[in-house]
Design a protein around this motif. Sequence first.
Motif, PDB file in Angstrom:
ATOM      1  N   VAL B  81      52.202  29.238  40.756  1.00 44.40           N
ATOM      2  CA  VAL B  81      53.601  29.682  40.714  1.00 44.40           C
ATOM      3  C   VAL B  81      54.382  28.741  39.803  1.00 44.40           C
ATOM      4  O   VAL B  81      54.312  27.519  39.958  1.00 44.40           O
ATOM      5  N   ALA B  82      55.133  29.328  38.866  1.00 45.95           N
ATOM      6  CA  ALA B  82      55.913  28.504  37.935  1.00 45.95           C
ATOM      7  C   ALA B  82      57.108  27.891  38.663  1.00 45.95           C
ATOM      8  O   ALA B  82      57.722  28.548  39.503  1.00 45.95           O
ATOM      9  N   PRO B  83      57.430  26.637  38.364  1.00 43.07           N
ATOM     10  CA  PRO B  83      58.558  25.998  39.060  1.00 43.07           C
ATOM     11  C   PRO B  83      59.890  26.609  38.662  1.00 43.07           C
ATOM     12  O   PRO B  83      60.080  27.031  37.523  1.00 43.07           O
ATOM     13  N   LEU B  84      60.822  26.631  39.606  1.00 42.90           N
ATOM     14  CA  LEU B  84      62.154  27.198  39.339  1.00 42.90           C
ATOM     15  C   LEU B  84      63.150  26.062  39.104  1.00 42.90           C
ATOM     16  O   LEU B  84      64.177  25.982  39.769  1.00 42.90           O
ATOM     17  N   VAL B  85      62.823  25.182  38.182  1.00 43.28           N
ATOM     18  CA  VAL B  85      63.708  24.037  37.943  1.00 43.28           C
ATOM     19  C   VAL B  85      64.859  24.438  37.024  1.00 43.28           C
ATOM     20  O   VAL B  85      64.745  25.353  36.215  1.00 43.28           O
ATOM     21  N   GLY B  86      65.964  23.704  37.168  1.00 41.43           N
ATOM     22  CA  GLY B  86      67.152  24.008  36.378  1.00 41.43           C
ATOM     23  C   GLY B  86      67.153  23.331  35.016  1.00 41.43           C
ATOM     24  O   GLY B  86      67.987  23.644  34.170  1.00 41.43           O
ATOM     25  N   ALA B  88      66.309  22.417  31.194  1.00 42.58           N
ATOM     26  CA  ALA B  88      66.042  23.312  30.060  1.00 42.58           C
ATOM     27  C   ALA B  88      64.579  23.178  29.631  1.00 42.58           C
ATOM     28  O   ALA B  88      63.940  22.154  29.860  1.00 42.58           O
ATOM     29  N   VAL B  89      64.094  24.239  28.994  1.00 38.93           N
ATOM     30  CA  VAL B  89      62.703  24.270  28.544  1.00 38.93           C
ATOM     31  C   VAL B  89      62.408  23.092  27.618  1.00 38.93           C
ATOM     32  O   VAL B  89      61.388  22.405  27.763  1.00 38.93           O
ATOM     33  N   GLY B  90      63.336  22.837  26.669  1.00 39.04           N
ATOM     34  CA  GLY B  90      63.148  21.734  25.720  1.00 39.04           C
ATOM     35  C   GLY B  90      63.035  20.382  26.416  1.00 39.04           C
ATOM     36  O   GLY B  90      62.230  19.535  26.038  1.00 39.04           O
ATOM     37  N   GLU B  91      63.849  20.217  27.460  1.00 38.39           N
ATOM     38  CA  GLU B  91      63.814  18.948  28.210  1.00 38.39           C
ATOM     39  C   GLU B  91      62.474  18.788  28.931  1.00 38.39           C
ATOM     40  O   GLU B  91      61.884  17.701  28.940  1.00 38.39           O
ATOM     41  N   ASP B 122      64.717  27.032  23.884  1.00 37.19           N
ATOM     42  CA  ASP B 122      64.836  25.582  24.043  1.00 37.19           C
ATOM     43  C   ASP B 122      65.879  25.163  25.078  1.00 37.19           C
ATOM     44  O   ASP B 122      65.639  24.288  25.892  1.00 37.19           O
ATOM     45  N   ARG B 123      67.028  25.798  25.043  1.00 38.13           N
ATOM     46  CA  ARG B 123      68.151  25.378  25.896  1.00 38.13           C
ATOM     47  C   ARG B 123      68.244  26.185  27.181  1.00 38.13           C
ATOM     48  O   ARG B 123      69.120  25.930  27.998  1.00 38.13           O
ATOM     49  N   ARG B 124      67.381  27.136  27.331  1.00 36.84           N
ATOM     50  CA  ARG B 124      67.454  27.956  28.553  1.00 36.84           C
ATOM     51  C   ARG B 124      66.791  27.225  29.711  1.00 36.84           C
ATOM     52  O   ARG B 124      65.761  26.579  29.539  1.00 36.84           O
ATOM     53  N   PRO B 125      67.389  27.325  30.925  1.00 41.61           N
ATOM     54  CA  PRO B 125      66.727  26.718  32.081  1.00 41.61           C
ATOM     55  C   PRO B 125      65.378  27.378  32.322  1.00 41.61           C
ATOM     56  O   PRO B 125      65.251  28.592  32.119  1.00 41.61           O
ATOM     57  N   LYS B 134      57.256  31.880  31.588  1.00 41.96           N
ATOM     58  CA  LYS B 134      57.007  30.654  32.359  1.00 41.96           C
ATOM     59  C   LYS B 134      55.513  30.325  32.360  1.00 41.96           C
ATOM     60  O   LYS B 134      55.126  29.175  32.181  1.00 41.96           O
ATOM     61  N   GLN B 135      54.702  31.369  32.558  1.00 36.81           N
ATOM     62  CA  GLN B 135      53.257  31.151  32.616  1.00 36.81           C
ATOM     63  C   GLN B 135      52.737  30.628  31.277  1.00 36.81           C
ATOM     64  O   GLN B 135      51.905  29.717  31.242  1.00 36.81           O
ATOM     65  N   LYS B 136      53.255  31.193  30.180  1.00 36.42           N
ATOM     66  CA  LYS B 136      52.836  30.733  28.852  1.00 36.42           C
ATOM     67  C   LYS B 136      53.214  29.272  28.650  1.00 36.42           C
ATOM     68  O   LYS B 136      52.445  28.485  28.091  1.00 36.42           O
TER      69      LYS B 136
END
Lengths: 303, 240
Positions: B81-86, B88-91, B122-125, B134-136
């Motif tokens: 299961v992919a984490p639901l963290v807030g 950003a993808v880039g971070e 990049d900037r999207r949570p 998310k899986q990719k």
Amino acid sequence: MTRATEMTVDTRVGTAGRVAVRTDLSTTQRIHAIARLEWADVRRSRWLVMSSALYLVLALLVAGIGLRESEVLGFTGMGRVLASFSHALVLLLPLLALAGTALVVGRARESGALELLLSQPATREDYFAAVTIVRTATLGLPLVVLFAAMVLVSGVVLGQPVPWAFLARALAVSAALVWASVGLGLVISTTVRESSRAIVCVLIAWAAGAAVLDFALIGSMLAWPIPTPVVVAVAMTNPVEAARLALLAGSDGSLDTLGPVGVFFVRRMGAGWLTAVGVAWPVVFGAVCWWIARRRFARAEVV
Amino acid sequence: MRIQLQNVSKRFGALVALDDVTLTIPAGARVALAGSNGSGKSTLVRAVVGLTPCRGVTVDGIDPFVDRLSTASRIAYVPQVAPLVGAAVGELVEVVAALRRITPREIRQVAAALGLPIDLVDRRPLRALSGGMKQKLLVALALAAPVSLVVLDEPTASLDASARSVFFDLCRERLSGATVLISSHRPDEVAELADRVVTLSDGRIEDDEPAAAWSARRSAGRTLQHSDARIETRPQEVRA
């Protein structure tokens, strides 16, 4: 633990069987990396904005009422504002800190963040340290900024004398109380798995801290035969009461300001020692709680 | 990396997740864990990664829960299961790159190969991405680092057919020589990524066989099920 300066020859197979030579990260670097992610999460959760806004509303309310010329508790003008603000903070800070930390491990587990982070080359202790630093800073930094702003407004804009000694004491007491509450919140977070139960624990802990002040205990003494040493001991083991007394130790020392436990200690220790104990005890309390929580987090089934 | 489980048992309260499991996976082997839901696959996978304390589990002779730093830098893990963290993808990419001592560019390249241009998200949570994205990203975070053990928990569950095909190609390219442990229900995943299948049932090892034998048995079982279903429908058809 491997340090940054140690070179490790890495024979992992990986990409097309390549052999990589690299250095491992130091503890500080790992904590820093995880703290960046935790900070990003805190920013997006708007928890920082909410706590800052609460401080600000409180400061404005207190300033609006307290900046009138009057003499209460031995403080005047800005001194009175700070005294009132700090009193309100003694009740607000534990609630904010408990709410901000008691759910941190449970939410990270439920969101899957723990599973992802703890599968990376970092220890559970690294994660715990990063969370502690970020959460404590998130609670403490807006407070420092707000105190500075209040001083600036009163000293520069309104021309009031700034009570530096009281300001320093208020900051020290607030920091100690934040730390005590963060420690307790992390104990709840690592002990109680379900978020709903953790919220109940937060409310109980906060209510106990707010209620077990000497005034409440003296009231209990009137109803039941409780020995005085027990009342004094119970009151002073409460970090909120210790912080409250440290805050007021420099005032006129009257019974209606300090309460019976405060007067008892001021007469035996003096104001200086009461301030020192009132700051030190929440710090020790927070450190013990933090250590218990960290130990539990490192060993328990948290993912 | 060599994985060894010696009489491993794991309980969650009254629930027995693993019951006296003994299993050896030699370095470089590619093993799939099969079994129904609740059979103990995910618990075993988490024990190998070092996410859950489990006595008797070693990776190259080291307890992965106790000695995290010795093992974790050589293990890549794709959670179910992919984490639901807030954040950003880039971070997230930068933090994982920092912890893995690789460059964010390496992760971005793998993600791009899977059809996820990180520059665009990049900037999207992370929690705002679709399940497939998310899986990719999780696969990219795992495959970008040079490791010697890859643990995959249902890695292609949210991927479409083309992304799945690219994923298998990437695995062939990047995981040659590495030990692979995969928990999967999907025959195509097992066929592509595993040479051996260990079937778990109620926390115990039920079967341990070559992947080809497992696939053949499964196909035969499916054919049998289909014919049973046809037989069962006959009385209804007659009534209709």
